[in-house]
Each structure stands twice: as structure tokens, then as C-alpha cells.
Design a protein around this motif. Structure first.
Motif, PDB file in Angstrom:
ATOM      1  N   GLY A 245       0.737  -1.247   0.000  1.00  0.00           N
ATOM      2  CA  GLY A 245       0.000   0.000   0.000  1.00  0.00           C
ATOM      3  C   GLY A 245       0.770   1.303   0.000  1.00  0.00           C
ATOM      4  O   GLY A 245       0.169   2.357   0.215  1.00  0.00           O
ATOM      5  N   LYS A 247       1.806   3.027  -2.445  1.00  0.00           N
ATOM      6  CA  LYS A 247       1.236   3.936  -3.448  1.00  0.00           C
ATOM      7  C   LYS A 247      -0.217   4.273  -3.128  1.00  0.00           C
ATOM      8  O   LYS A 247      -0.686   5.367  -3.409  1.00  0.00           O
ATOM      9  CB  LYS A 247       1.390   3.330  -4.845  1.00  0.00           C
ATOM     10  CG  LYS A 247       2.872   3.188  -5.194  1.00  0.00           C
ATOM     11  CD  LYS A 247       3.136   2.408  -6.435  1.00  0.00           C
ATOM     12  CE  LYS A 247       4.609   2.052  -6.528  1.00  0.00           C
ATOM     13  NZ  LYS A 247       5.037   0.999  -5.563  1.00  0.00           N
ATOM     14  N   ASP A 262      -6.109  -6.009  -4.578  1.00  0.00           N
ATOM     15  CA  ASP A 262      -4.978  -6.940  -4.574  1.00  0.00           C
ATOM     16  C   ASP A 262      -5.553  -8.329  -4.318  1.00  0.00           C
ATOM     17  O   ASP A 262      -6.608  -8.478  -3.722  1.00  0.00           O
ATOM     18  CB  ASP A 262      -3.959  -6.590  -3.479  1.00  0.00           C
ATOM     19  CG  ASP A 262      -2.571  -7.153  -3.764  1.00  0.00           C
ATOM     20  OD1 ASP A 262      -1.671  -6.370  -4.163  1.00  0.00           O
ATOM     21  OD2 ASP A 262      -2.380  -8.371  -3.600  1.00  0.00           O
ATOM     22  N   ARG A 267      -1.173  -9.666   2.331  1.00  0.00           N
ATOM     23  CA  ARG A 267      -0.569  -8.364   2.007  1.00  0.00           C
ATOM     24  C   ARG A 267      -1.593  -7.243   2.208  1.00  0.00           C
ATOM     25  O   ARG A 267      -1.242  -6.133   2.620  1.00  0.00           O
ATOM     26  CB  ARG A 267      -0.022  -8.374   0.581  1.00  0.00           C
ATOM     27  CG  ARG A 267       1.230  -9.252   0.455  1.00  0.00           C
ATOM     28  CD  ARG A 267       1.655  -9.436  -0.977  1.00  0.00           C
ATOM     29  NE  ARG A 267       2.135  -8.225  -1.613  1.00  0.00           N
ATOM     30  CZ  ARG A 267       3.414  -7.845  -1.670  1.00  0.00           C
ATOM     31  NH1 ARG A 267       4.332  -8.605  -1.134  1.00  0.00           N
ATOM     32  NH2 ARG A 267       3.767  -6.725  -2.270  1.00  0.00           N
ATOM     33  N   ASP A 288      -8.597 -10.714  -8.109  1.00  0.00           N
ATOM     34  CA  ASP A 288      -7.570 -10.910  -9.128  1.00  0.00           C
ATOM     35  C   ASP A 288      -7.792  -9.918 -10.256  1.00  0.00           C
ATOM     36  O   ASP A 288      -8.918  -9.802 -10.769  1.00  0.00           O
ATOM     37  CB  ASP A 288      -7.659 -12.348  -9.658  1.00  0.00           C
ATOM     38  CG  ASP A 288      -6.407 -12.737 -10.415  1.00  0.00           C
ATOM     39  OD1 ASP A 288      -5.979 -11.970 -11.300  1.00  0.00           O
ATOM     40  OD2 ASP A 288      -5.852 -13.800 -10.109  1.00  0.00           O
ATOM     41  N   VAL A 289      -6.746  -9.223 -10.627  1.00  0.00           N
ATOM     42  CA  VAL A 289      -6.842  -8.265 -11.740  1.00  0.00           C
ATOM     43  C   VAL A 289      -7.396  -8.961 -12.989  1.00  0.00           C
ATOM     44  O   VAL A 289      -8.196  -8.384 -13.727  1.00  0.00           O
ATOM     45  CB  VAL A 289      -5.441  -7.664 -12.037  1.00  0.00           C
ATOM     46  CG1 VAL A 289      -5.409  -6.937 -13.366  1.00  0.00           C
ATOM     47  CG2 VAL A 289      -5.005  -6.740 -10.910  1.00  0.00           C
ATOM     48  N   ASP A 304       0.731  -1.315 -10.591  1.00  0.00           N
ATOM     49  CA  ASP A 304       2.099  -1.507 -10.087  1.00  0.00           C
ATOM     50  C   ASP A 304       2.338  -3.015 -10.123  1.00  0.00           C
ATOM     51  O   ASP A 304       2.156  -3.718  -9.134  1.00  0.00           O
ATOM     52  CB  ASP A 304       2.181  -0.950  -8.663  1.00  0.00           C
ATOM     53  CG  ASP A 304       3.590  -0.986  -8.110  1.00  0.00           C
ATOM     54  OD1 ASP A 304       4.541  -0.989  -8.914  1.00  0.00           O
ATOM     55  OD2 ASP A 304       3.742  -1.032  -6.881  1.00  0.00           O
TER      56      ASP A 304
END
Ligand SMILES: C[S@@+](CC[C@H](N)C(=O)[O-])C[C@H]1O[C@@H](n2cnc3c(N)ncnc32)[C@H](O)[C@@H]1O
Length: 409
Positions: A245, A247, A262, A267, A288-289, A304
């Protein structure tokens, strides 16, 4: 029969034994130094610090130490042989920590008791009688040296060799620039950018003023660059791949409505703790992206991406051991897919910022060039590459790449 040891030597051996365990886990199992160092709590605090210092200085110098060892024996020692590990640790202590010869030998030999004691004693003796390199002499693994020379040239490689044996400064990010300036003035730091302070001398961070109050967080100056690329008027910003975190905090501190995504729960727990410590706000989503589908597009998306992290070699020299051509290629393949997914969530006219803490062009410049070759709906607005050697006289910066793309209106 065990020989009795003076108490001081015995205590020193335990620190070296822990350093050996850390080095072994990093070299043999590919662990990061942080995870390899788990379990050190059983040692006295002074020995913990010594074990970490020895393992860290060894990892910073591994290729150099191996050249010395190979030049002092005809015996072929495998990369993970115990004798090589113990010799590496002893040499690093002499070169970087200036430990006297008698203490080196007395604390190295018990580590190979019942094993290659004679070999270690002989090679160590030969090396200690000869000329050893200075503490500021660095070397990179051969594969890294070749890759970076081809990509960035000899000047950057020479700067990387200097940087790998230097302890990097401590960079802090602040919630406001006023707080950063006041802190810099009070603590003798330097502000090199908005909301940034650099401290050149290592101090325990929890003892610095403002930590408990959450006025700042640790973040290398390079890794603050991508969030700085987000346009000030972007109202809703998605931080994809957000944890832990650094950013996210920056984006929230700049006043954007911040959504942090994320896939790693553990994390994200650290991200939550960082938000709660700093009092900054962000919506958190676990996901999940590659499977995410937002209800509405964002004004800006920051990706990122996970990467080889080779740009962080000053703090994590072990990344250079792990970053093989295969790992970098796999990483680049994933980054291309993550970028394509994230590109779908940007509103027309909005910004997509892509970032990696990597010094590999295939994870940076090439990802952007490939993306733009396929996507006429995006244009490149700005691109920033940080190489070893940048701001060297002010303490340097981690290697980094960031680019901002704009979606056609
Ligand atoms: C470079 S780190 C992010 C660092 C973070 N932006 C910061 O400044 O503190 C990459 C992150 O991507 C996450 N990640 C990797 N693959 C992902 C995926 N497919 N979907 C979501 N998150 C992913 C990892 O869990 C990791 O936290």
C-alpha cells in the motif's frame, strides 16, 4: 570431543550460525532475505543484528566472494556447499565489517565441525594472508552484468556495482508537504520531492518522531514516481496490485478517492494496518486483476505490476540471484496480460499508469511498446526510467520504470 569455547566466541558462533541459515535459505531455496530471517527472535537483539548484518553484507558481495574463494582452492565447491557458505560469510565479515582474523577463524570453524573443517581452515588462511578487496568494491552476477550492459551500457553497470555495496538512505513519504519540510528541518533530512524526506544515516524507524502518529511511511523515492503521474483532477483512482500500500497511501494523501485491489489477503492486511496507522482512507477489494470487472470505469488506474524487482537490489541484493531469463520472461508475459485487463477499466480520456521496480527493459519499455502497437485507443503521455547512478551523490535511487498512457476521449 567438543573443545571448550570462551563465552564470547560461543555467543559469536550463534550469530554466525543464524547468518549461515539465512544465507543457505536464500541461496538454496530462493527465499527472500526477509523470509529467510524469520525465527531470529530466539537470539539476543545484538546477535540478531549481527546475524542480519553478516548475511546482508555477504549477499551484497556474493560474486566477488566466490571469485576470491575459487582463486584460493583447486577444489570445486558447489554453489550451495557448506564450505563455500562459511567461507563467504567469513570473507564478508572481514571485508565489510572489519572483524579481526582471529575472531573470524574462531567463529567460522565451529560451523563446519565434523565436516570440511580442514578445507575451510586452509582456504580461509590463504585468503586472509593475501590482499582482499576494499569494502566499496562491488560486483554483479555475470548474467546480470551482461544483461544490463546490453540494455543500459557500462556507466549504469559501474554505478550498480558501486550501489550494491552501499547501504541505501532511508526515504520517507509524508501525508503533507508541510509535515515533510518540518520533519526534514528537525531531523536533518533532505526533501527531494513533494511530500518526501531522505535521511542519510540509518536509525531505527520506530524511534523516529511521527511513526506512531502515522505521519509518514517508508517508500523509496523511485517508487513514489508512478503515483505522482496520476493527474490531480482524477476523482476516482484504482490502485490495482496495491498491497502493502505505499502507493495507495500516496494516492489517498493526494486527495483522490482511492480504491485498492490486490489478490493477497495477507498483504492486504498490511495495507489495512498502514491505512489505520496513517489515518488515510481507501476502499479495499480482494480480487484478481485478471478476473475483475468494475461496475463503472475509473478516471485513472495505477498498475504496479508484480515483477522481478531487480531495481531493488540495493535493499534486496538477493533479487539478482533469482532473476533468471526464464523468470523475467514469465513475469513479462503476465505483465502484458495484467496491463490489457487494467486498460479496460479506464474511462475515455482517463489515465493508465504502469509501473515496475525492475531494471529489465522486457518488463518496462517493451511492455509499453507492445501494448501501444496493439492499441490505437491509447497514447503515451510520459515515461520515466530510473537507472543506477541517478542522484548518486544524494544517495541514489532504486531502479524503476513508469509510464502514463491516456485513453482516447
Ligand atoms: C509490486 S507489488 C505491489 C506493491 C504496492 N503497489 C505498493 O506500493 O506497496 C505487486 C502486488 O501485486 C499483487 N498481485 C500479483 N498478481 C496479481 C493479480 N493477478 N491480481 C491482483 N493482485 C496481484 C501481489 O499480491 C502484490 O501485492
Amino acid at each position: 570431543m567438543n573443545r571448550p569455547q570462551p563465552r564470547g566466541t560461543q555467543a559469536g558462533v550463534e550469530a554466525r550460525r543464524s547468518a549461515l541459515r539465512i544465507l543457505d535459505r536464500v541461496v538454496r531455496s530462493g527465499q527472500t532475505m526477509d523470509s529467510a530471517a524469520q525465527g531470529l527472535q530466539k537470539l539476543e537483539p545484538g546477535d540478531q543484528a549481527l546475524a542480519l548484518a553478516i548475511a546482508g553484507e555477504t549477499l551484497r558481495r556474493l560474486p566477488l566472494l566466490d571469485r576470491l574463494i575459487d582463486g584460493a582452492t583447486r577444489q570445486v565447491l558447489p554453489d550451495d556447499a557448506k564450505a563455500r557458505m562459511v567461507l563467504r560469510l567469513a570473507l564478508a565479515q572481514r571485508i565489510a565489517l572489519k572483524v579481526p582474523d582471529h575472531a573470524l577463524v574462531a567463529t567460522a570453524l565451529p560451523l563446519v565441525e565434523g565436516g570440511p573443517r580442514r578445507l575451510v581452515h586452509g582456504v580461509l588462511g590463504t585468503l586472509l594472508r593475501g590482499t582482499l578487496p576494499d569494502a566499496d568494491e562491488g560486483a554483479l552476477p555475470d548474467a546480470v552484468e551482461q544483461r544490463w550492459t546490453a540494455a543500459w551500457g557500462t556507466e549504469a553497470v559501474e554505478a550498480a556495482r558501486r550501489a550494491i555495496v552501499r547501504r541505501p538512505p532511508l526515504d520517507l513519504s509524508f501525508r503533507t508537504h508541510e509535515e515533510a519540510l518540518a520533519f526534514a528541518e528537525a531531523e536533518g533530512g533532505t526533501s527531494l520531492a513533494e511530500r518526501h524526506v531522505r535521511l542519510s544515516d540509518a536509525r531505527p524507524v520506530t524511534g523516529l518522531p511521527g511513526f506512531a502518529e502515522g505521519r509518514w511511511w517508508i517508500q523509496d523515492l523511485s517508487s513514489t514516481l508512478p503515483a505522482r503521474m496520476i493527474p490531480a483532477d482524477a476523482a476516482r483512482v484504482l490502485d490495482a496490485c496495491a498491497a502493502p500500500g505505499g502507493k495507495t497511501l500516496q494516492i489517498a494523501a493526494a486527495g483522490h478517492r482511492t480504491i485498492a485491489l490486490d489478490r493477497s489477503e495477507s498483504r492486504l492486511a498490511r495495507l489495512r494496518a498502514n491505512l489505520s496507522r496513517t489515518g488515510l482512507e481507501a476502499e479495499i477489494m480482494t480480487g484478481d486483476v485478471l478476473g475483475y470487472a468494475p461496475a463503472e470505469p475509473f478516471d485513472a488506474v495505477l498498475l504496479d505490476a508484480p515483477c522481478s524487482a531487480t531495481g531493488t537490489f540495493r535493499r534486496h541484493p538477493e533479487v539478482l540471484l533469482r532473476a533468471s531469463g526464464r523468470i523475467i520472461a514469465e513475469s513479462a508475459e503476465l505483465q502484458g496480460r495484467l496491463l490489457t485487463a487494467a486498460a479496460a477499466w479506464v474511462r475515455p480520456g482517463g489515465s493508465l499508469v504502469y509501473a515496475v521496480c525492475s531494471l529489465e527493459p522486457s518488463e518496462g519499455e517493451e511492455i509499453i511498446a507492445n501494448f501501444l502497437a496493439q492499441r490505437s485507443d491509447y497514447t503515451l503521455a510520459e515515461q520515466r526510467r530510473v537507472l543506477p547512478g541517478e542522484a548518486e551523490d544524494q544517495g541514489g535511487m532504486d531502479g524503476f520504470f513508469a509510464a502514463r498512457l491516456v485513453k482516447a476521449a
